[in-house]
Design a protein around this motif. Structure first.
Motif, PDB file in Angstrom:
ATOM      1  N   SER A 279     -61.727 -59.228 -24.488  1.00  0.00           N
ATOM      2  CA  SER A 279     -62.498 -59.718 -25.625  1.00  0.00           C
ATOM      3  C   SER A 279     -61.891 -61.006 -26.173  1.00  0.00           C
ATOM      4  CB  SER A 279     -62.527 -58.654 -26.726  1.00  0.00           C
ATOM      5  OG  SER A 279     -61.218 -58.409 -27.215  1.00  0.00           O
TER       6      SER A 279
ATOM      7  N   GLU B 176     -60.941 -62.245 -30.124  1.00  0.00           N
ATOM      8  CA  GLU B 176     -60.814 -61.659 -31.450  1.00  0.00           C
ATOM      9  C   GLU B 176     -60.527 -62.718 -32.502  1.00  0.00           C
ATOM     10  OE1 GLU B 176     -57.944 -58.547 -31.249  1.00  0.00           O
ATOM     11  OE2 GLU B 176     -59.095 -57.385 -29.773  1.00  0.00           O
TER      12      GLU B 176
ATOM     13  N   VAL C 172     -61.043 -57.377 -38.307  1.00  0.00           N
ATOM     14  CA  VAL C 172     -61.072 -58.254 -37.150  1.00  0.00           C
ATOM     15  C   VAL C 172     -62.493 -58.272 -36.604  1.00  0.00           C
ATOM     16  CG1 VAL C 172     -60.395 -56.406 -35.556  1.00  0.00           C
ATOM     17  CG2 VAL C 172     -59.999 -58.794 -34.925  1.00  0.00           C
TER      18      VAL C 172
ATOM     19  N   ARG D  91     -64.359 -58.656 -33.248  1.00  0.00           N
ATOM     20  CA  ARG D  91     -64.064 -58.579 -31.822  1.00  0.00           C
ATOM     21  C   ARG D  91     -65.347 -58.868 -31.045  1.00  0.00           C
ATOM     22  NH1 ARG D  91     -61.553 -54.142 -31.870  1.00  0.00           N
ATOM     23  NH2 ARG D  91     -59.487 -55.096 -31.788  1.00  0.00           N
TER      24      ARG D  91
ATOM     25  N   ARG E 166     -58.488 -53.585 -38.480  1.00  0.00           N
ATOM     26  CA  ARG E 166     -57.505 -53.903 -37.448  1.00  0.00           C
ATOM     27  C   ARG E 166     -56.827 -52.638 -36.939  1.00  0.00           C
ATOM     28  NH1 ARG E 166     -54.047 -59.328 -38.833  1.00  0.00           N
ATOM     29  NH2 ARG E 166     -55.731 -60.802 -38.525  1.00  0.00           N
TER      30      ARG E 166
END
Length: 208
Positions: free
Chosen positions: A154, A156, A165, A167, A208
């Motif tokens: 990914s 991020e 976050v 993602r 997160r």
């Protein structure tokens, strides 16, 4: 509103990506891939200057989500994110960038998650893509994003203020869904090489 031109591109987007993808840490396929465009969607730039596309491509190793922006001039400070240049039959020279490094695309992605804009069909002008789904359970606008960081699956972005976050899935998995604690997400469909269709998670906003 993004205007879709029926014209030529030299080289094509898929040709550019075939050279660029093997340089990415989240790409797990051949060094000389035979790519197929398998789906995706567009977003409108409010200023009408930048093309924004979330493209899905497939090859024997799987499906990959590639956010791209198309500009009529180089983006200052983004040479490291340049995918390549193309000659557009109507618009002339176009600079294609990894959209994760383009503030116009990241702003559009946040607007999509929040519901302030809607996904547009990849190849038809002024037509919403109803197969792209999104949700947002947060309160108020999503704060700004930090610099993108690539992983092996990914890209991020830390959300300003800490705790969250964003993602963006680069390697797509059919049937994937956001986690129970996700604050927001975007999902969509793509075509498999055998002609069937898959649905899965494109992006998630989560702790997160």
């Amino acid at each position: 509103m993004a205007l879709i031109h029926r014209t030529t591109l030299k080289p094509t987007k898929v040709e550019l990506l075939a050279a660029w993808l093997p340089t990415r840490p989240w790409y797990h396929g051949s060094a000389a891939p035979e790519l197929a465009k398998a789906g995706g969607f567009r977003l409108d730039d409010p200023e009408g200057e930048v093309g924004i596309e979330f493209m899905v491509v497939t090859e024997e190793s799987g499906a990959y989500l590639v956010p791209l922006t198309y500009r009529g001039a180089p983006l200052d400070g983004a040479g490291h994110a340049l995918v390549g240049t193309m000659e557009h039959g109507v618009l002339g020279p176009r600079w294609a960038y990894d959209g994760c490094h383009d503030p116009v695309l990241t702003a559009g992605l946040l607007a999509l998650i929040e519901g302030r804009t809607e996904a547009q069909a990849q190849s038809v002008t002024d037509t919403p893509d109803r197969e792209v789904v999104r949700s947002y359970a947060g309160e108020g606008p999503i704060p700004g994003l930090g610099a993108p960081v690539d992983t092996d699956e990914s890209t991020e972005f830390a959300v300003a203020g800490g705790g969250l976050v964003l993602r963006l899935q680069r390697v797509l998995t059919a049937g994937s869904a956001p986690s129970a604690d996700a604050v927001g997400h975007v999902g969509g469909v793509w075509g498999r090489p055998d002609g069937s269709r898959a649905h899965g998670l494109f992006a998630a906003l989560q702790p997160r």
